[in-house]
Scaffold this motif. Structure first.
Motif, PDB file in Angstrom:
ATOM      1  N   ILE A  77       0.718  -1.372  -0.104  1.00 17.10           N
ATOM      2  CA  ILE A  77       0.164  -0.153   0.067  1.00 17.10           C
ATOM      3  C   ILE A  77       0.984   1.446   0.175  1.00 17.10           C
ATOM      4  O   ILE A  77       0.649   2.006  -0.743  1.00 17.10           O
ATOM      5  N   MET A  78       1.747   1.352   0.722  1.00 18.49           N
ATOM      6  CA  MET A  78       2.838   2.211   0.964  1.00 18.49           C
ATOM      7  C   MET A  78       3.393   2.354  -0.786  1.00 18.49           C
ATOM      8  O   MET A  78       3.707   3.798  -1.044  1.00 18.49           O
ATOM      9  N   SER A  79       3.845   1.557  -1.500  1.00 14.58           N
ATOM     10  CA  SER A  79       4.639   1.413  -2.617  1.00 14.58           C
ATOM     11  C   SER A  79       3.563   2.293  -3.380  1.00 14.58           C
ATOM     12  O   SER A  79       3.949   3.193  -4.399  1.00 14.58           O
ATOM     13  N   LEU A  80       2.233   1.911  -3.484  1.00 15.88           N
ATOM     14  CA  LEU A  80       1.317   2.481  -4.219  1.00 15.88           C
ATOM     15  C   LEU A  80       1.207   3.839  -4.030  1.00 15.88           C
ATOM     16  O   LEU A  80       0.875   4.614  -5.056  1.00 15.88           O
ATOM     17  N   CYS A  81       1.044   4.373  -2.947  1.00 17.94           N
ATOM     18  CA  CYS A  81       0.851   5.801  -2.705  1.00 17.94           C
ATOM     19  C   CYS A  81       1.919   6.466  -2.996  1.00 17.94           C
ATOM     20  O   CYS A  81       1.816   7.717  -3.720  1.00 17.94           O
ATOM     21  N   PHE A  82       3.324   5.962  -2.953  1.00 14.97           N
ATOM     22  CA  PHE A  82       4.286   6.781  -3.492  1.00 14.97           C
ATOM     23  C   PHE A  82       4.246   6.757  -5.220  1.00 14.97           C
ATOM     24  O   PHE A  82       4.610   7.837  -5.578  1.00 14.97           O
ATOM     25  N   ALA A  83       3.650   5.746  -5.601  1.00 19.98           N
ATOM     26  CA  ALA A  83       3.606   6.042  -7.212  1.00 19.98           C
ATOM     27  C   ALA A  83       2.634   6.891  -7.211  1.00 19.98           C
ATOM     28  O   ALA A  83       2.658   7.778  -8.654  1.00 19.98           O
ATOM     29  N   SER A  84       1.554   6.979  -6.558  1.00 17.63           N
ATOM     30  CA  SER A  84       0.507   7.961  -6.825  1.00 17.63           C
ATOM     31  C   SER A  84       1.008   9.364  -6.644  1.00 17.63           C
ATOM     32  O   SER A  84       0.642  10.411  -7.375  1.00 17.63           O
ATOM     33  N   MET A  85       1.794   9.672  -5.818  1.00 16.81           N
ATOM     34  CA  MET A  85       2.460  10.910  -5.615  1.00 16.81           C
ATOM     35  C   MET A  85       3.332  11.395  -7.009  1.00 16.81           C
ATOM     36  O   MET A  85       3.363  12.498  -7.277  1.00 16.81           O
ATOM     37  N   LEU A  86       4.132  10.459  -7.541  1.00 12.88           N
ATOM     38  CA  LEU A  86       4.586  10.779  -8.856  1.00 12.88           C
ATOM     39  C   LEU A  86       3.867  11.031  -9.936  1.00 12.88           C
ATOM     40  O   LEU A  86       3.983  11.833 -10.615  1.00 12.88           O
ATOM     41  N   VAL A  87       2.590  10.128 -10.043  1.00 10.53           N
ATOM     42  CA  VAL A  87       1.665  10.662 -11.060  1.00 10.53           C
ATOM     43  C   VAL A  87       0.969  12.256 -10.712  1.00 10.53           C
ATOM     44  O   VAL A  87       0.857  12.761 -11.801  1.00 10.53           O
ATOM     45  N   ILE A  88       0.883  12.504  -9.746  1.00  9.96           N
ATOM     46  CA  ILE A  88       0.311  13.610  -9.357  1.00  9.96           C
ATOM     47  C   ILE A  88       1.351  14.798  -9.631  1.00  9.96           C
ATOM     48  O   ILE A  88       1.142  15.843 -10.176  1.00  9.96           O
ATOM     49  N   THR A  89       2.524  14.549  -9.490  1.00  7.62           N
ATOM     50  CA  THR A  89       3.779  15.452  -9.588  1.00  7.62           C
ATOM     51  C   THR A  89       3.473  15.660 -11.057  1.00  7.62           C
ATOM     52  O   THR A  89       3.894  16.653 -11.618  1.00  7.62           O
ATOM     53  N   ALA A  90       3.700  14.507 -12.007  1.00 10.51           N
ATOM     54  CA  ALA A  90       3.592  14.624 -13.323  1.00 10.51           C
ATOM     55  C   ALA A  90       2.530  15.466 -13.935  1.00 10.51           C
ATOM     56  O   ALA A  90       2.537  16.251 -14.965  1.00 10.51           O
ATOM     57  N   ILE A  91       1.405  15.339 -13.445  1.00  5.08           N
ATOM     58  CA  ILE A  91       0.079  16.007 -13.611  1.00  5.08           C
ATOM     59  C   ILE A  91       0.225  17.419 -13.389  1.00  5.08           C
ATOM     60  O   ILE A  91       0.051  18.485 -14.494  1.00  5.08           O
ATOM     61  N   VAL A  92       0.706  18.037 -12.411  1.00  3.83           N
ATOM     62  CA  VAL A  92       1.037  19.276 -12.208  1.00  3.83           C
ATOM     63  C   VAL A  92       2.026  19.726 -13.080  1.00  3.83           C
ATOM     64  O   VAL A  92       1.969  21.003 -13.565  1.00  3.83           O
ATOM     65  N   GLY A  95      16.456  17.738 -10.085  1.00  9.25           N
ATOM     66  CA  GLY A  95      15.878  18.564  -8.898  1.00  9.25           C
ATOM     67  C   GLY A  95      14.654  18.244  -8.571  1.00  9.25           C
ATOM     68  O   GLY A  95      14.124  17.280  -9.204  1.00  9.25           O
ATOM     69  N   GLY A  96      13.985  18.593  -7.520  1.00  6.42           N
ATOM     70  CA  GLY A  96      12.720  18.242  -6.994  1.00  6.42           C
ATOM     71  C   GLY A  96      12.865  17.092  -6.132  1.00  6.42           C
ATOM     72  O   GLY A  96      13.915  16.419  -5.815  1.00  6.42           O
ATOM     73  N   ASN A  97      11.609  16.395  -5.912  1.00  7.72           N
ATOM     74  CA  ASN A  97      11.687  15.151  -4.884  1.00  7.72           C
ATOM     75  C   ASN A  97      11.165  13.860  -5.629  1.00  7.72           C
ATOM     76  O   ASN A  97      11.348  12.853  -4.910  1.00  7.72           O
ATOM     77  N   ALA A  98      10.756  13.975  -6.760  1.00  9.62           N
ATOM     78  CA  ALA A  98      10.409  12.780  -7.486  1.00  9.62           C
ATOM     79  C   ALA A  98      11.275  11.658  -7.520  1.00  9.62           C
ATOM     80  O   ALA A  98      11.037  10.764  -7.338  1.00  9.62           O
ATOM     81  N   PRO A  99      12.698  11.879  -7.765  1.00 10.94           N
ATOM     82  CA  PRO A  99      13.481  10.869  -8.176  1.00 10.94           C
ATOM     83  C   PRO A  99      13.587   9.855  -6.839  1.00 10.94           C
ATOM     84  O   PRO A  99      13.778   8.726  -6.804  1.00 10.94           O
ATOM     85  N   SER A 100      13.686  10.704  -5.623  1.00  9.04           N
ATOM     86  CA  SER A 100      13.639   9.998  -4.396  1.00  9.04           C
ATOM     87  C   SER A 100      12.449   8.884  -4.234  1.00  9.04           C
ATOM     88  O   SER A 100      12.638   7.984  -3.260  1.00  9.04           O
ATOM     89  N   PHE A 101      11.438   9.619  -4.486  1.00  7.17           N
ATOM     90  CA  PHE A 101      10.055   8.718  -4.638  1.00  7.17           C
ATOM     91  C   PHE A 101      10.215   7.724  -5.441  1.00  7.17           C
ATOM     92  O   PHE A 101       9.227   6.589  -4.853  1.00  7.17           O
ATOM     93  N   TYR A 102      10.825   7.780  -6.464  1.00  3.04           N
ATOM     94  CA  TYR A 102      10.936   6.411  -7.290  1.00  3.04           C
ATOM     95  C   TYR A 102      11.471   5.050  -6.479  1.00  3.04           C
ATOM     96  O   TYR A 102      11.016   4.340  -6.466  1.00  3.04           O
ATOM     97  N   VAL A 103      12.764   5.719  -5.952  1.00  2.00           N
ATOM     98  CA  VAL A 103      13.507   4.359  -5.139  1.00  2.00           C
ATOM     99  C   VAL A 103      12.470   4.150  -3.980  1.00  2.00           C
ATOM    100  O   VAL A 103      12.668   3.098  -3.587  1.00  2.00           O
ATOM    101  N   ALA A 104      11.727   5.113  -3.191  1.00  2.00           N
ATOM    102  CA  ALA A 104      10.999   4.815  -1.953  1.00  2.00           C
ATOM    103  C   ALA A 104       9.875   3.633  -2.560  1.00  2.00           C
ATOM    104  O   ALA A 104       9.782   2.816  -1.923  1.00  2.00           O
ATOM    105  N   ALA A 105       9.328   4.047  -3.801  1.00  2.00           N
ATOM    106  CA  ALA A 105       8.255   3.204  -4.237  1.00  2.00           C
ATOM    107  C   ALA A 105       8.897   1.736  -4.490  1.00  2.00           C
ATOM    108  O   ALA A 105       8.172   0.524  -4.091  1.00  2.00           O
ATOM    109  N   ILE A 106      10.036   1.716  -5.188  1.00  2.00           N
ATOM    110  CA  ILE A 106      10.539   0.360  -5.382  1.00  2.00           C
ATOM    111  C   ILE A 106      10.987  -0.552  -4.222  1.00  2.00           C
ATOM    112  O   ILE A 106      10.725  -1.636  -3.988  1.00  2.00           O
ATOM    113  N   ALA A 107      11.412   0.273  -3.229  1.00  2.00           N
ATOM    114  CA  ALA A 107      12.079  -0.549  -2.051  1.00  2.00           C
ATOM    115  C   ALA A 107      10.957  -0.863  -1.166  1.00  2.00           C
ATOM    116  O   ALA A 107      10.705  -2.091  -0.595  1.00  2.00           O
ATOM    117  N   ALA A 108       9.754  -0.209  -1.030  1.00  2.00           N
ATOM    118  CA  ALA A 108       8.562  -0.338  -0.266  1.00  2.00           C
ATOM    119  C   ALA A 108       7.961  -1.438  -0.827  1.00  2.00           C
ATOM    120  O   ALA A 108       7.430  -2.800  -0.086  1.00  2.00           O
TER     121      ALA A 108
END
Length: 505
Positions: free
Chosen positions: A371-386, A469-482
């Motif tokens: 569930i945590m991994s899916l949430c991080f992936a959702s944050m990446l999708v939201i970032t891409a939309i904005v 820059g930004g926070n998205a690259p760290s969240f990619y790693v976070a989603a995979i690890a989770a």
């Protein structure tokens, strides 16, 4: 000559010879009310953590530290945890104070928290006294970093003995151990809710007008006021917790025996480091799996904990520190999202023990990590939309984007509750047969938490810069690890007998 049963068992299992000195324990089962009161200190500790998690990454950037280097500031937490928590855990296992083993360390840690938050809250004023006048406030940054490091060390000094005290009280009653950790997680949720609510409110400087100074603007004054509230809260919860424990001193026979052998404090510390790192060779396979899942879990969690409100201010509200109001408004909205996160954390904590009994702790932990991994992936999708939106001077994020972000923050409270409870209960139950003290056991688990945090702190800033820059690259790693930790937990953590215990009459 026939060996005693205890020696034969130790020889057969190859367990460490050094065993925890045992205090005098009551034979009766510890009341749930006592566990509830002892756990309440987590509320005071987490109140300060919530302020730290929601406000200090944005604040350090306002002092002049670039975003790429802000993660280095957080390095102090895992480094202090690497040394402080195992050391304090070991020392508390052997503490001979007439007030008990754990309570002296809890009180000392609480006092250190009070000092550190006052230093952090007044860092701008301290820097002003040392001549800060430019955009990069060197004196304030120095005071902030010192206070921040002291705060993380104090938190580690307090939390380890608190969890060890709960393990002392529950003994070999593994169901009570899970309940105690669920209580601890629940109070962490309450502290988070209060702390994040405090951080999301922007009018504290009006209630405490004396906090606004020449060096401290309203945003700074809000932080300072919030830490004043934290001081009051930590005093109150510490008093409730330590007056409920009624610890007994260590067995006097053990103390006399130790004195006869002339063991010095220096020798004790050498034994500690030998025990801590030598312990790993005695760990059975299931414990190694728990440590691996914990490490991957925290590779997932730490980027979020460092950059959650910064992500809301930068990626969702498209603001920058000290440039307009969008960033500050996004940070406060992020703090509100973290308050919702803590609400879900508290609700999950209430039902956690039943879930673990029904499904098994490993399965519950694994599902929560996915569930945590899916949430991080959702944050990446939201970032891409904005990022694909047209940004105008009066930009405000669409309501749907803000609502989606808040929902993700809230749902993440479910796996966070599991992370704050299940690993500790699993290690406490599975490492008990090795004869280690509960304080040292928590220190071993803590190594699986702080080492990934050190790696993330060192690597996330350069990693983010490498990909624009930004926070998205760290969240990619976070989603995979989770996601990886979730699969391992489901497939490799066996359901032990203690996970299947029925409710005792």
């Amino acid at each position: 000559m026939k060996l005693p049963e205890g020696n034969r068992r130790r020889e057969r299992d190859k367990r460490p010879a050094t065993r925890e000195p045992q205090p005098i324990r009551p034979a009766t089962r510890v009341p749930l009310k006592k566990l509830l009161r002892v756990s309440s200190i987590a509320c005071g500790i987490q109140f300060g953590w919530a302020l730290q998690l929601s406000l200090l990454t944005p604040y350090v950037q306002e002092l002049g530290i670039p975003h790429a280097w802000s993660s280095i500031i957080w390095l102090c937490g895992p480094i202090s945890g690497f040394f402080v928590q195992p050391l304090v855990g070991h020392m508390s296992d052997r503490c001979k104070s007439r007030f008990g083993r754990r309570r002296p360390f809890i009180v000392a840690g609480a006092c250190s928290i009070i000092v550190s938050v006052l230093v952090v809250g007044h860092s701008a004023d301290i820097g002003w006294l040392f001549g800060d006048r430019g955009s990069t406030k060197v004196g304030a940054i120095t005071a902030f970093v010192l206070g921040f490091w002291l705060l993380d060390g104090a938190n580690n000094m307090t939390q380890g003995p608190c969890r060890a005290l709960l393990a002392d009280l529950t003994g070999k009653d593994h169901r009570r151990t899970r309940v105690a950790n669920a209580y601890f997680s629940f109070f962490m949720a309450v502290g988070n809710i209060l702390g994040f609510a405090t951080g999301s409110y922007s009018g504290w400087f009006k209630i405490f007008p004396f906090t606004v100074t020449s060096a401290c603007d309203p945003n700074c004054a809000n932080l300072k006021s919030a830490f004043y509230l934290d001081v009051i809260f930590i005093i109150f919860t510490t008093y409730i917790s330590i007056t409920a424990a009624n610890e007994e001193p260590l067995n006097l026979n053990h103390q006399l025996s130790e004195e006869r052998h002339g063991q010095s404090s220096h020798e004790t510390q050498e034994a500690f480091f030998w025990e801590l790192f030598g312990t790993f060779r005695y760990l059975p396979g299931p414990v190694w799996i728990v440590l691996l899942v914990t490490a991957l879990n925290w590779i997932g969690w730490f980027p979020f904990l460092m950059f959650d409100t910064d992500w809301m201010g930068r990626e969702i509200y498209r603001g920058e520190p000290n440039e307009g109001k969008n960033y500050d408004f996004g940070v406060r909205m992020g703090a509100f999202g973290l308050m919702l996160n803590s609400l879900f954390l508290g609700i999950t904590s209430v039902f956690m023990e039943k879930l673990c009994r029904k499904l098994g702790a490993g399965v519950v932990w694994g599902i929560s990590s996915i569930i945590m991994s899916l949430c991080f992936a959702s944050m990446l999708v939201i970032t891409a939309i904005v990022k694909n939106m047209n940004i105008e001077d009066d930009y405000q994020p669409p309501t749907g984007v803000v609502v989606a972000s808040l929902i993700v923050f809230a749902i993440l409270g479910i796996p966070l509750a599991i992370t704050y409870s299940v690993p500790y209960a699993l290690v406490s139950a599975r490492i008990e047969s090795l004869g280690l003290g509960q304080g040292l056991s928590m220190g071993v688990l803590n190594l699986a938490i702080v080492v990934p945090q050190i790696l993330v702190s060192l690597g996330s800033g350069p990693w983010d810069q490498l990909f624009g820059g930004g926070n998205a690259p760290s969240f990619y790693v976070a989603a995979i690890a989770a996601f990886s930790s979730g699969l391992i937990a489901i497939l490799a953590i066996p359901r032990s007998r203690t996970d299947q215990l029925k409710v005792h009459q």
